[in-house]
Design a protein around this motif. Structure first.
Motif, short mmCIF file in Angstrom:
data_model
loop_
_atom_site.label_atom_id
_atom_site.label_comp_id
_atom_site.label_asym_id
_atom_site.label_seq_id
_atom_site.Cartn_x
_atom_site.Cartn_y
_atom_site.Cartn_z
N ARG A 223 -55.21 11.89 -54.28
CA ARG A 223 -55.69 11.32 -55.55
C ARG A 223 -55.27 12.17 -56.76
N THR A 224 -55.20 13.49 -56.56
CA THR A 224 -55.00 14.39 -57.70
C THR A 224 -53.71 15.20 -57.66
N THR A 225 -53.00 15.18 -56.56
CA THR A 225 -51.79 16.01 -56.46
C THR A 225 -50.73 15.56 -57.46
N ASP A 226 -49.96 16.51 -57.94
CA ASP A 226 -48.82 16.16 -58.79
C ASP A 226 -47.52 16.17 -57.99
N ALA A 227 -47.64 16.30 -56.66
CA ALA A 227 -46.47 16.34 -55.78
C ALA A 227 -45.97 14.96 -55.37
N PHE A 228 -46.70 13.90 -55.74
CA PHE A 228 -46.37 12.55 -55.28
C PHE A 228 -45.92 11.64 -56.40
N ASP A 229 -44.95 10.80 -56.09
CA ASP A 229 -44.62 9.69 -56.98
C ASP A 229 -45.56 8.53 -56.63
#
Length: 162
Positions: A85-91
């Motif tokens: 929900r919060t990771t910045d590692a995913f598109d």
């Protein structure tokens, strides 16, 4: 492990192949085809697979990393999946794959039209069907292995070292 495995037998081969050969063989074929024939990108594939593994608690599945053309996801990918929900590692596609996996496994009755609209902005219908079939395979077989205690002995047949 709650199944008595004869001395010298591989637990996975014995349970899946010898105890119920007709069903186990078909299940093993599906389980392997999900890896060999998927057209999904590696990151969304692994996000969905790992989220199911985390929900199932399957130790082997949580440790496994799919490799394609010599590529694997980064070592911290499992943490990103846990925090999808919060990771910045995913598109957007990868995040939706993790979300769909969680809903599919734990709250499928809450999948609504709004969710499908978001999915259809990133995935075409064929990809949604493929992802759904992958999720079904991972959910059922990972859970089977975890419930029976086989997850500590699990090795995919194509990745055996002996």
């Amino acid at each position: 492990m709650i199944i008595d495995v004869p001395e010298g037998k591989d637990p996975i081969t014995y349970v899946w192949g010898e105890m119920v050969p007709e069903i186990g063989g078909a299940a093993a074929t599906l389980a392997l085809k999900v890896y060999s024939d998927s057209t999904l990108g590696l990151r969304e594939f692994e996000a969905a697979r790992l989220r199911i593994a985390q929900i199932n608690g399957c130790l082997f599945c949580q440790d496994w990393r799919t490799e394609r053309d010599g590529e694997k996801v980064e070592d911290t990918f499992d943490e990103a999946v846990q925090n999808w929900r919060t990771t910045d590692a995913f598109d957007a596609r990868t995040r939706l794959a993790a979300e769909y996996a969680e809903l599919y496994a734990a709250d499928h009755h809450s999948i609504d039209d709004a969710f499908w609209q978001r999915m259809l902005t990133e995935y075409d219908q064929r990809e949604i069907v493929e992802l759904s079939m992958c999720l079904g395979s991972w959910l059922s077989f990972g859970r089977l292995n975890r419930v029976l205690g086989l997850d500590t002995a699990c090795v995919l047949p194509t990745h055996r070292t002996s």
